[in-house]
Enzyme design. Sequence first.
Site, PDB file in Angstrom:
ATOM      1  N   ASP A 118       9.668 -24.081  -0.667  1.00 19.51           N
ATOM      2  CA  ASP A 118       9.804 -22.622  -0.745  1.00 19.51           C
ATOM      3  C   ASP A 118       8.615 -21.949  -0.057  1.00 19.51           C
ATOM      4  O   ASP A 118       7.498 -22.477  -0.105  1.00 19.51           O
ATOM      5  CB  ASP A 118       9.816 -22.174  -2.220  1.00 19.51           C
ATOM      6  CG  ASP A 118      11.042 -22.683  -2.960  1.00 19.51           C
ATOM      7  OD1 ASP A 118      12.106 -22.810  -2.329  1.00 19.51           O
ATOM      8  OD2 ASP A 118      10.917 -22.969  -4.162  1.00 19.51           O
ATOM      9  N   ASP A 175      12.322 -27.731   7.612  1.00 21.48           N
ATOM     10  CA  ASP A 175      12.835 -28.233   6.332  1.00 21.48           C
ATOM     11  C   ASP A 175      11.664 -28.240   5.354  1.00 21.48           C
ATOM     12  O   ASP A 175      11.101 -29.276   5.031  1.00 21.48           O
ATOM     13  CB  ASP A 175      13.364 -29.666   6.547  1.00 21.48           C
ATOM     14  CG  ASP A 175      13.902 -30.273   5.267  1.00 21.48           C
ATOM     15  OD1 ASP A 175      14.053 -29.557   4.268  1.00 21.48           O
ATOM     16  OD2 ASP A 175      14.177 -31.494   5.284  1.00 21.48           O
TER      17      ASP A 175
HETATM   18  N1  SAM Z   1      14.919 -30.081   1.082  1.00 18.01           N
HETATM   19  C1  SAM Z   1      13.821 -29.454   0.472  1.00 18.01           C
HETATM   20  C2  SAM Z   1      14.030 -28.040   0.060  1.00 18.01           C
HETATM   21  O1  SAM Z   1      14.752 -27.312   0.690  1.00 18.01           O
HETATM   22  O2  SAM Z   1      13.477 -27.580  -0.953  1.00 18.01           O
HETATM   23  C3  SAM Z   1      12.617 -29.603   1.303  1.00 18.01           C
HETATM   24  C4  SAM Z   1      12.122 -30.980   1.159  1.00 18.01           C
HETATM   25  S1  SAM Z   1      10.765 -31.520   2.103  1.00 18.01           S
HETATM   26  C5  SAM Z   1      10.167 -32.650   0.935  1.00 18.01           C
HETATM   27  C6  SAM Z   1       9.629 -30.204   2.166  1.00 18.01           C
HETATM   28  C7  SAM Z   1       8.328 -30.635   2.827  1.00 18.01           C
HETATM   29  O3  SAM Z   1       7.754 -29.539   3.521  1.00 18.01           O
HETATM   30  C8  SAM Z   1       7.252 -31.137   1.861  1.00 18.01           C
HETATM   31  O4  SAM Z   1       7.100 -32.516   1.982  1.00 18.01           O
HETATM   32  C9  SAM Z   1       5.996 -30.353   2.281  1.00 18.01           C
HETATM   33  O5  SAM Z   1       4.849 -31.170   2.310  1.00 18.01           O
HETATM   34  C10 SAM Z   1       6.397 -29.860   3.671  1.00 18.01           C
HETATM   35  N2  SAM Z   1       5.675 -28.672   4.137  1.00 18.01           N
HETATM   36  C11 SAM Z   1       5.519 -27.496   3.505  1.00 18.01           C
HETATM   37  N3  SAM Z   1       4.769 -26.651   4.249  1.00 18.01           N
HETATM   38  C12 SAM Z   1       4.452 -27.314   5.393  1.00 18.01           C
HETATM   39  C13 SAM Z   1       3.708 -26.967   6.555  1.00 18.01           C
HETATM   40  N4  SAM Z   1       3.111 -25.777   6.678  1.00 18.01           N
HETATM   41  N5  SAM Z   1       3.624 -27.886   7.548  1.00 18.01           N
HETATM   42  C14 SAM Z   1       4.214 -29.102   7.440  1.00 18.01           C
HETATM   43  N6  SAM Z   1       4.912 -29.477   6.347  1.00 18.01           N
HETATM   44  C15 SAM Z   1       5.044 -28.601   5.334  1.00 18.01           C
END
Ligand code: SAM
EC number: 2.5.1.16
Length: 280
Positions: free
Chosen positions: A160, A157
Amino acid sequence: MRDIVFIERDPYAPIRHCYTVSKILYQGKSPYQEIQVIESPEFGRMLILDGVVQLDEKYEFLYHEYLAHVPLHAHPNPRNVLIIGGGDGGTLREVLKHDVVERAVLVDIDKEVIEVSKKYLPTLSVGFNDPRAIVVNEDGYRYIQDYENEFDVIIVDSTDPVGFAHVLTTEDFFRYVYKALKEDGIFVAQTESIHYHLEMVRTIQQRLKKVFPIVDLYTSVIPIYAGYWWTFSIASKKYPVRSPVREVKVETKIYDADMHEYAFLPESFYNKLVNGEYKY
Ligand code: SAM
């Protein structure tokens, strides 16, 4: 009086959504991204990361229910679940609705997203108080490499696939996911819009097909995401995924056994989409 508006700056979409703002609740910058929470008269509270709206309180169920309940109902006994990303807590909340789940590990690289959600998005972050939830602040790509035959379901989740989220769509990552899943495990990830990101959807599907024997795609319509018609790529080691294998007992707004089946595309269109025959 003129409206105060927030204009999205989504580097990935050929369209800019614009929202009326009644209040700015939080603005800050973590080591990873810019974080904002605004209140909109129509959509309720909205979480924005690096200028891109991640969720709104009104329609978030259309994303989180599909992301969590499709893989969890396609698995007969999902006791141990890993969520990568998902720092707002919405997916965790849905996963923990399943009594069969004994442990849900949430790995978000950015601790501050979780802190902000706990404070400003209580309807999403409820699951963080559940004793079955374990939170880790680490890069999901790094975290998963330490596991073998561990999880029943793995859910990505993420934001982008740009910047630090990009690694979560690589073939290497999918190989680590395969290894970290048990022999009958299921993987799912949000994989962007059918129309604005079709090439990316195809690429991710092709990479998954190199690693997993069963790969499919399901969709939901999400009113705040660019292109609306949103995809979820699902991959399974053993079980077919198009129908639930357990009775749906969780309380939801839209997901049920019929909506599970309806979320999958007809095979003929799915094949055209993935093989590149669907052109416009
Ligand atoms: N529902 C949302 C969407 O589809 O756009 C996603 C929401 S959630 C807040 C996305 C999360 O992914 C963020 O908090 C970000 O910090 C996390 N994230 C992105 N890349 C990541 C990675 N490589 N490892 C762990 N978390 C990651």
